[in-house]
Motif scaffolding. Structure first.
Motif, short mmCIF file in Angstrom:
data_model
loop_
_atom_site.label_atom_id
_atom_site.label_comp_id
_atom_site.label_asym_id
_atom_site.label_seq_id
_atom_site.Cartn_x
_atom_site.Cartn_y
_atom_site.Cartn_z
N VAL A 258 -2.21 -13.95 -9.58
CA VAL A 258 -3.48 -13.49 -9.94
C VAL A 258 -4.95 -14.16 -9.77
O VAL A 258 -4.85 -15.22 -9.99
N SER A 259 -5.88 -13.58 -9.12
CA SER A 259 -7.02 -14.18 -9.00
C SER A 259 -7.96 -13.32 -9.62
O SER A 259 -8.41 -12.13 -9.29
N GLY A 260 -8.61 -13.68 -10.87
CA GLY A 260 -9.37 -12.78 -11.56
C GLY A 260 -8.31 -11.92 -12.30
O GLY A 260 -7.67 -12.09 -13.13
N GLU A 261 -8.75 -10.56 -11.81
CA GLU A 261 -7.91 -9.27 -12.39
C GLU A 261 -7.06 -8.85 -11.11
O GLU A 261 -6.52 -7.63 -11.31
N ARG A 262 -7.01 -9.51 -10.09
CA ARG A 262 -6.69 -8.85 -9.01
C ARG A 262 -5.24 -9.62 -8.44
O ARG A 262 -5.19 -10.76 -8.42
N GLU A 263 -4.11 -8.89 -8.23
CA GLU A 263 -3.11 -9.57 -7.81
C GLU A 263 -3.31 -9.84 -6.37
O GLU A 263 -3.47 -9.05 -5.35
N VAL A 264 -2.80 -11.19 -5.90
CA VAL A 264 -3.00 -11.60 -4.76
C VAL A 264 -1.84 -12.23 -4.01
O VAL A 264 -1.90 -12.50 -2.83
N GLY A 265 -0.78 -12.17 -4.63
CA GLY A 265 0.58 -12.83 -4.15
C GLY A 265 1.68 -12.75 -4.92
O GLY A 265 1.64 -12.31 -6.17
N ASP A 266 2.93 -13.42 -4.70
CA ASP A 266 4.11 -13.07 -5.36
C ASP A 266 4.88 -14.52 -4.89
O ASP A 266 4.69 -14.94 -3.91
N ASP A 282 -7.32 -13.74 1.69
CA ASP A 282 -8.52 -13.83 1.12
C ASP A 282 -8.44 -14.65 -0.12
O ASP A 282 -9.66 -14.86 -0.96
N ALA A 283 -7.44 -15.21 -0.62
CA ALA A 283 -7.26 -15.86 -2.09
C ALA A 283 -7.00 -17.18 -1.98
O ALA A 283 -6.84 -18.14 -2.80
N TRP A 284 -6.87 -17.71 -0.72
CA TRP A 284 -6.38 -19.23 -0.45
C TRP A 284 -7.45 -20.27 -1.00
O TRP A 284 -7.11 -21.23 -1.42
N SER A 285 -8.65 -19.94 -0.94
CA SER A 285 -9.94 -20.71 -1.44
C SER A 285 -10.52 -20.23 -2.97
O SER A 285 -11.38 -20.64 -3.18
N ALA A 286 -9.56 -19.34 -3.43
CA ALA A 286 -10.12 -18.60 -4.72
C ALA A 286 -10.08 -19.88 -5.91
O ALA A 286 -9.28 -20.80 -5.94
N PRO A 287 -11.18 -20.08 -6.68
CA PRO A 287 -11.46 -21.14 -7.75
C PRO A 287 -10.16 -21.05 -8.88
O PRO A 287 -9.82 -22.04 -9.13
N GLU A 288 -9.81 -20.06 -9.14
CA GLU A 288 -8.69 -19.84 -10.13
C GLU A 288 -7.81 -18.88 -9.85
O GLU A 288 -7.81 -17.78 -9.79
N LEU A 289 -6.43 -19.48 -9.62
CA LEU A 289 -5.37 -18.77 -9.29
C LEU A 289 -4.46 -19.04 -10.69
O LEU A 289 -4.33 -20.32 -11.12
N THR A 290 -3.56 -17.93 -10.94
CA THR A 290 -2.70 -18.22 -12.23
C THR A 290 -1.37 -17.17 -11.94
O THR A 290 -1.63 -16.47 -11.24
#
Length: 310
Positions: A258-266, A282-290
């Motif tokens: 998840v990036s923010g509230e958006r699912e970006v991978g599995d 578009d999430a490779w450089s996201a500052p916060e991934l969880t």
């Protein structure tokens, strides 16, 4: 009753396992003991199988169907390749080896029957015979000894430090356990069959273009049109990437990034705090991934071009 040497070895190992069961009362410790014993007993990749291709047309037959250049095979090299649907979606991945009088295919064990059936449809009048074998796959690092029962072997062609793969007649003490192989390939960022989705994953999403699994110079093959268009137009919207948790471990199954509230991978393959993930570009450089609330970061493998990391 008389036993062969292999049967005796198996019997003694089972006795060792029974001794471990009696010794350990704690369930967690017992589980680790069983895993250790099983890893010792099986130093080959049980989730892989070997197919044999014989006949004078074996190389040209495969050349027209798979993603890589079968003509590049030598007796000291292997080729990593895939079979795609006509729409360019993944069906299976495999390693090809040029052995005397045949080509051997190191493929997922649960795909072996499917591959024999599908590929046999394209034989027509070609002189090629496809059969399952009882051979095994063993892997190892560059410094580990080669099994004595190796029929053929070659460096893993995907990247540096990928070690070697060998096709053997019987398992032995040489090579890696499946758990050791998993840890090493997660560190290197190398995919295996469980990281793909049948008839959904594109070859380029699984990094087959970056890991020498696709030839751009050979002639046509099944699914070639979409694969080439995706490559030349830069249409890859997600890729398999190695990731690591800063704290905790990945769950045994599932796992959404998840990036923010958006699912970006599995999450795909995993072990401890390391995993491979199919992650949106578009999430490779996201500052916060969880993942499951735990901070997660991408670990760029050395083979992934720097100019593509954004």
């Amino acid at each position: 009753m008389l036993f062969s040497s292999s049967a005796l070895n198996q019997r003694w190992r089972m006795m060792d396992l029974a001794a471990m069961v009696r010794r350990f009362s704690n369930a967690v410790v017992l589980l680790e003991a069983v895993r250790t014993a099983v890893s010792y007993m099986h130093k080959y990749l049980s989730h892989r199988a070997v197919l044999s291709f014989t006949g004078t047309d074996r190389a040209s037959f495969l050349q027209g169907l798979v993603t890589n250049d079968v003509q590049a095979l030598t007796d000291s090299t292997a080729v990593w390749s895939a079979l795609l649907t006509p729409q360019g979606r993944w069906l299976s991945e495999f390693f090809l080896y040029d052995a005397p009088d045949r080509i051997l295919m190191d493929c997922p064990a649960n795909h072996a029957d499917m591959l024999v059936k599908r590929l046999s449809r394209f034989r027509l009048r070609a002189d090629v015979q496809i059969e399952k074998t009882g051979l095994h796959i063993v892997t190892g690092t560059e410094n580990s000894p080669m099994p004595e029962s190796a029929v053929t072997n070659a460096p893993d062609p995907r990247c540096d430090d990928a070690g070697w793969r060998a096709i053997v007649t019987e398992s032995g003490t040489s090579g890696e356990t499946p758990a050791e192989f998993l840890e090493r390939r997660l560190t290197l960022g190398l995919p295996d069959v469980m990281d793909f989705e049948s008839e959904q994953t594109l070859a380029l999403e699984a990094d087959m273009d970056l890991l020498h699994g696709v030839s751009w110079k050979k002639g046509c093959y099944m699914g070639q049109e979409l694969t080439a268009r995706t490559h030349y137009r830069g249409l890859v919207k997600r890729r398999l990437l190695p990731v690591v948790l800063s704290d905790g471990v990945f769950p045994d199954e599932g796992g959404v990034i998840v990036s923010g509230e958006r699912e970006v991978g599995d999450i795909r393959s995993r072990s401890g705090n390391r995993a491979l993930a199919m992650l949106r570009r578009d999430a490779w450089s996201a500052p916060e991934l969880t993942c499951n609330g735990q901070p997660l970061s991408v670990v760029w493998p050395v083979w992934f071009p720097e100019e593509m990391r954004s």
